[in-house]
Design a protein around this motif. Structure first.
Motif, PDB file in Angstrom:
ATOM      1  N   ARG A 175      67.696  62.885  86.035  1.00  0.00           N
ATOM      2  CA  ARG A 175      67.264  63.401  84.733  1.00  0.00           C
ATOM      3  C   ARG A 175      65.876  64.028  84.836  1.00  0.00           C
ATOM      4  O   ARG A 175      65.599  65.058  84.204  1.00  0.00           O
ATOM      5  N   LEU A 176      65.007  63.424  85.636  1.00  0.00           N
ATOM      6  CA  LEU A 176      63.676  64.008  85.833  1.00  0.00           C
ATOM      7  C   LEU A 176      63.788  65.363  86.531  1.00  0.00           C
ATOM      8  O   LEU A 176      63.119  66.329  86.142  1.00  0.00           O
ATOM      9  N   LEU A 177      64.634  65.450  87.543  1.00  0.00           N
ATOM     10  CA  LEU A 177      64.827  66.737  88.228  1.00  0.00           C
ATOM     11  C   LEU A 177      65.388  67.790  87.277  1.00  0.00           C
ATOM     12  O   LEU A 177      64.997  68.966  87.341  1.00  0.00           O
ATOM     13  N   LEU A 178      66.274  67.388  86.389  1.00  0.00           N
ATOM     14  CA  LEU A 178      66.800  68.324  85.396  1.00  0.00           C
ATOM     15  C   LEU A 178      65.690  68.807  84.461  1.00  0.00           C
ATOM     16  O   LEU A 178      65.633  69.989  84.113  1.00  0.00           O
ATOM     17  N   ILE A 234      77.137  66.894  86.374  1.00  0.00           N
ATOM     18  CA  ILE A 234      77.822  67.961  85.634  1.00  0.00           C
ATOM     19  C   ILE A 234      76.817  68.855  84.929  1.00  0.00           C
ATOM     20  O   ILE A 234      76.922  70.093  84.962  1.00  0.00           O
ATOM     21  N   LYS A 235      75.816  68.260  84.323  1.00  0.00           N
ATOM     22  CA  LYS A 235      74.811  69.054  83.622  1.00  0.00           C
ATOM     23  C   LYS A 235      74.032  69.939  84.595  1.00  0.00           C
ATOM     24  O   LYS A 235      73.770  71.122  84.304  1.00  0.00           O
ATOM     25  N   ALA A 236      73.670  69.396  85.763  1.00  0.00           N
ATOM     26  CA  ALA A 236      72.929  70.175  86.748  1.00  0.00           C
ATOM     27  C   ALA A 236      73.764  71.341  87.267  1.00  0.00           C
ATOM     28  O   ALA A 236      73.263  72.466  87.421  1.00  0.00           O
ATOM     29  N   ARG A 237      75.036  71.099  87.541  1.00  0.00           N
ATOM     30  CA  ARG A 237      75.919  72.184  87.999  1.00  0.00           C
ATOM     31  C   ARG A 237      76.058  73.261  86.922  1.00  0.00           C
ATOM     32  O   ARG A 237      76.035  74.459  87.212  1.00  0.00           O
TER      33      ARG A 237
END
Length: 368
Positions: free
Chosen positions: A72-75, A111-114
């Motif tokens: 989540r931090l990376l996102l 999924i969100k990152a992709r």
């Protein structure tokens, strides 16, 4: 320490969590605040201040913490980088988020990152990503409205590349059916959806529909003080006005674009994946730079054989010249564009440019 300005906007429970001694609870609460911020350039400063606060808390990381906090931090870092037009850094962070989320079995975050990186990938990589994304969605069927929103928008951007407009409509309809959180991120959804509608209208010759969507997107950008986005949108509105011979309106909108550039804090150009046009003047501060960037966009569109983008860039260039009181150079740009249309064998584009030239000559009082 968190800036008092940021804390003043919070409800009591969230503020207590962020200021409390429980580092994991503080990290989760701060991430929630970052995730609720739309990825507009105007909010880069707020995002960066939240990220600075969260890094201090992550220094106390313990094995017992929820592992999903790391991806989540990376996102959050990636979306902040996208808002700042740091595309390379954003894609690097998204790749790291995908790998880490897959390793930690954090399906929603993967999924969100992709989905977030989908609009920015080259065609071959984008198609492979769609396949991977669909496979993950079969495993994780309940991923939440926020992640599914990014999935729909990412797919819509890919459909738009191949001008599969039924697919774009279906994905936008999917966004509309989601029960999205009632926070600022809805504004980003509305904004990107309007840009996709602009793109569809332009490419299907439905210019009235494109103009309506363009004005709505510009309204959203203006209300939020998103100067970088507004500069590009006002330049495109000015291009529409030139095309219809409304030169006074074109001068006003081009002037608004120039004013927005002066207020923008973004230094790097980043062509918008939702609009699908090479034009981006947001990295400029002066009208001379905007003119140069627009001329380069016209050349790039001509070389790519993109008639729609070429005509938009040319007419935006005319508007910027007129707003700078350089009408003779606007005529020169139209003459060069007319010859470029001849080289492309595009008789309709040549006729349109000639019509604009004649209208401009009448506006200047040269032609009766």
């Amino acid at each position: 320490m968190v800036d008092a300005e940021l804390l003043d906007e919070l409800d009591d429970a969230t503020r207590a969590a962020i200021e409390g001694s429980d580092h994991q609870a503080a990290v989760a609460a701060i991430l929630g605040e970052i995730e609720a911020l739309p990825a507009f350039t105007a909010l880069v400063r707020d995002r960066s201040r939240w990220l600075a606060a969260i890094q201090q808390r992550f220094a106390h990381w313990e094995e017992s913490w929820d592992p999903a906090l790391e991806p989540r931090l990376l996102l959050a870092i990636a979306q902040t980088a996208l808002a700042a037009h740091e595309t390379t850094a954003a894609l690097t962070a998204l790749s790291q988020a995908v790998d880490l989320a897959e390793e930690l079995e954090c399906g929603v975050e993967e999924i969100k990152a992709r989905a977030l990186r989908l609009p920015w990938l080259p065609d071959d990589q984008a198609q492979a990503e769609v396949v991977a994304l669909d496979a993950r969605l079969l495993v994780h069927r309940e991923v939440g409205a926020d992640a599914m929103c990014h999935v729909h928008l990412g797919r819509a951007a890919i459909y738009a590349r191949s001008e599969a407009w039924d697919g774009v409509r279906a994905e936008l309809a999917g966004v509309g059916r989601l029960a999205l959180p009632h926070d600022e991120r809805i504004t980003w959804v509305a904004y990107t959806s309007q840009l996709l509608l602009v793109r569809m209208g332009l490419r299907t010759q439905q210019r009235a529909a494109a103009a309506r969507a363009l004005m709505e997107a510009a309204r959203i950008a203006a209300e939020l003080g998103c100067h970088a986005e507004l500069a590009n949108l006002q330049a495109l509105v000015a291009a529409f006005a030139v095309r219809t011979g409304s030169f006074e309106a074109a001068i006003v909108h081009a002037g608004n674009a120039i004013d927005a550039l002066a207020e923008s804090t973004i230094l790097l150009p980043q062509p918008d994946p939702w609009l699908g046009l090479p034009l981006d003047i947001a990295g400029e501060r002066q009208v001379a730079g905007a003119i140069r960037a627009t001329a380069e966009a016209a050349i790039a569109a001509h070389e790519a054989g993109d008639r729609t983008a070429f005509l938009l860039a040319v007419t935006a260039l005319v508007a910027l010249y007129l707003a700078s009181d350089r009408a003779p150079e606007a005529l020169d740009a139209l003459n060069e564009a007319q010859q470029a249309a001849v080289d492309l064998g595009d008789g309709a584009a040549r006729a349109l440019i000639r019509s604009i030239s004649e209208s401009l000559l009448r506006y200047m009082g040269i032609l009766a």
